[in-house]
Scaffold this active site. Structure first.
Site, short mmCIF file in Angstrom:
data_model
loop_
_atom_site.label_atom_id
_atom_site.label_comp_id
_atom_site.label_asym_id
_atom_site.label_seq_id
_atom_site.Cartn_x
_atom_site.Cartn_y
_atom_site.Cartn_z
N ARG A 53 0.82 -1.21 0.00
CA ARG A 53 0.00 0.00 0.00
C ARG A 53 0.85 1.26 0.00
O ARG A 53 0.44 2.33 -0.45
CB ARG A 53 -0.93 -0.02 1.22
CG ARG A 53 -1.94 1.08 1.17
CD ARG A 53 -2.83 1.27 2.40
NE ARG A 53 -2.92 0.20 3.33
CZ ARG A 53 -2.36 0.20 4.56
NH1 ARG A 53 -1.62 1.23 4.95
NH2 ARG A 53 -2.52 -0.81 5.37
N ASP A 61 -7.03 22.33 -9.01
CA ASP A 61 -7.39 21.18 -9.85
C ASP A 61 -7.01 21.55 -11.28
O ASP A 61 -7.56 22.48 -11.88
CB ASP A 61 -8.90 20.88 -9.74
CG ASP A 61 -9.31 19.61 -10.49
OD1 ASP A 61 -8.67 19.29 -11.52
OD2 ASP A 61 -10.29 18.97 -10.08
N LYS A 106 -8.07 11.13 -17.12
CA LYS A 106 -8.38 11.86 -18.34
C LYS A 106 -7.21 11.73 -19.32
O LYS A 106 -7.08 10.71 -19.96
CB LYS A 106 -8.71 13.32 -18.00
CG LYS A 106 -9.82 13.45 -16.91
CD LYS A 106 -11.18 13.04 -17.39
CE LYS A 106 -12.25 12.93 -16.31
NZ LYS A 106 -12.38 13.99 -15.34
C1 LIG Z 1 -12.85 13.91 -13.99
C2 LIG Z 1 -12.41 14.94 -13.06
C3 LIG Z 1 -12.10 14.65 -11.73
C4 LIG Z 1 -12.28 13.27 -11.16
O1 LIG Z 1 -11.54 12.27 -11.78
P1 LIG Z 1 -11.96 10.71 -11.68
O2 LIG Z 1 -10.72 10.00 -12.01
O3 LIG Z 1 -13.06 10.50 -12.67
O4 LIG Z 1 -12.42 10.45 -10.28
C5 LIG Z 1 -11.65 15.68 -10.93
N1 LIG Z 1 -11.54 16.93 -11.38
C6 LIG Z 1 -11.85 17.26 -12.64
C7 LIG Z 1 -11.72 18.67 -13.08
C8 LIG Z 1 -12.32 16.29 -13.52
O5 LIG Z 1 -12.64 16.63 -14.77
#
Ligand SMILES: *Cc1c(COP(=O)(O)O)cnc(C)c1O
Length: 395
Positions: A61, A186, A211
């Protein structure tokens, strides 16, 4: 918090760098890629080594050579001090927030934040006595007026989810740091290649590796890269929460990294072509894409980003629901789905009015978010063109 040392590391990761980071072929018999280490138990050769706690790996982990390879590569690319991989992008969001807050704190979150981030603040952080205040993403240095003695962090997301407002991260970070407030960003839209929030003044960068890093819609992954002052808080929170990525997913992140630069070039190019084409269509009222010179956020995008990715939105002129359905349902190349960043093109209708609280989202008609995939752009345009013909036929 944001200090000069962190800033001097910042650079645009080159296409060459991402090929070589996080790889050591001759540590693996010459095989080009770092292999997938699967493991829970890590053995200690002697009682002395067990008691010394000095092994690089101690427990599955807590990291494997595969995890460490990707973390180290991402740290270098972002110009940070450390990176923690998480099982999803959303887990990167929640882990980073929990790393800094405690009961009685006040936090400032952009009104255009990824919607599940709001749910975490409004449900779980509220339950532990943390007060969330949403702010206008365009506030800039004005954030200073919202900072209270108990404000712990300012959270930015630039451009904003769904509606793509650019934020003045350097102005916000300067105001926050003057009052000893952490700045979390973010950066999923831009990816570590097209924006470096640590260099702009953020202390912590959150990314959904799901993404563009993974890039093939086949794995969930997140990562948090921090500067030296924030890294120990993230490390402690991630360790305490038991946050860890899957072995295979980590490998897919490393694999995606190798082609990230070339994929983004194409996503950007196709995204801009589609955005320009849509802007000229009579059915479209507005295009929300910060790389378009006419976009209100264009100057900030140009100053702070090295490129644009393939995600943007449009606001349509009003159309009856059956016409919208005729447009969307007959598309053959654009899928309808929420996650994005893969090789495929997507479109999804959205409406921010139910949950935005600090600003008003008042679209002229239906809003749609597009993801430009890696298909031939002329084929994509033909698919949309046929969609508009169906829309008129059904109006
Ligand atoms: C998709 C996304 C997330 C979350 O990602 P996951 O891997 O789907 O949990 C967080 N912030 C933004 C801006 C996103 O587009």
């Amino acid at each position: 918090m944001g200090n000069k040392d962190d800033e001097t590391h910042a650079h645009r990761a080159s296409a060459t760098e991402i090929i070589h980071l996080g790889r050591d072929p001759f540590a693996h018999h010459g095989f080009v890629n770092t292999p997938v280490y699967r493991g829970s138990t890590v053995l200690y050769p002697t009682l002395e080594s067990l008691e010394a706690k000095s092994q690089p790996y101690t427990y599955g982990r807590r990291g494997t050579p595969t995890v460490r390879a990707l973390q180290d590569a991402l740290t270098q690319i972002a110009g940070g001090a450390d990176t923690k991989l998480t099982a999803s992008g959303y887990q990167a969001v929640t882990t980073a927030l929990l790393a800094f807050v405690e009961t009685g704190d006040h936090i400032l979150i952009s009104d255009t934040v990824y919607e599940p981030t709001r749910q975490f603040c409004d449900y779980l952080l509220k339950r532990i006595g943390v007060e969330t205040q949403y702010y206008d993403p365009l506030i800039g240095a004005g954030i200073a007026t919202l900072i209270r003695p108990n404000t712990r962090l300012v959270y930015v997301e630039s451009p904003g989810s769904q509606t793509f407002e650019m934020q003045d991260i350097p102005a916000i970070a300067e105001a926050a740091h003057k009052k000893n407030v952490w700045v979390l960003a973010d950066n999923t839209w831009a990816s570590p290649l097209y924006c470096q929030p640590l260099a702009l003044g953020a202390d912590v960068v959150i990314e959904a590796g799901t993404k563009y890093l993974v890039g093939h819609a086949d794995a969930l992954l997140g990562f948090i890269t921090s500067n030296a002052r924030a890294a120990k808080h993230i490390e402690r929170a991630a360790g305490t929460l038991g946050v860890c990525p899957g072995s295979e997913e980590t490998f897919l992140g490393l694999r995606g990294l190798r082609t990230l630069d070339v994929r983004l070039v194409r996503h950007q190019e196709t995204g801009l072509r589609l955005a320009e084409w849509l802007r000229a269509r009579p059915e479209i009222a507005r295009v929300l894409h910060p790389a378009l010179p006419t976009d209100p956020g264009h100057a900030l995008w140009k100053r702070d980003c090295k490129g644009a990715t393939g995600l943007f939105s449009v606001v349509m002129k009003p159309v009856p629901k059956p016409a919208l359905a005729a447009f969307l349902n007959g598309l053959t190349l654009f899928g309808m789905g929420y996650s994005w960043g893969g090789y495929e093109s997507l479109v999804i209708p959205f409406d921010c009015t139910p949950y935005r609280t600090a600003t008003r989202w008042q679209p002229e008609g239906q809003a749609l978010r597009f993801h430009a995939g890696l298909e031939n752009v002329d084929d994509l345009i033909a698919d949309l063109d046929a969609g508009f013909a169906r829309l008129h036929a059904a109006s």
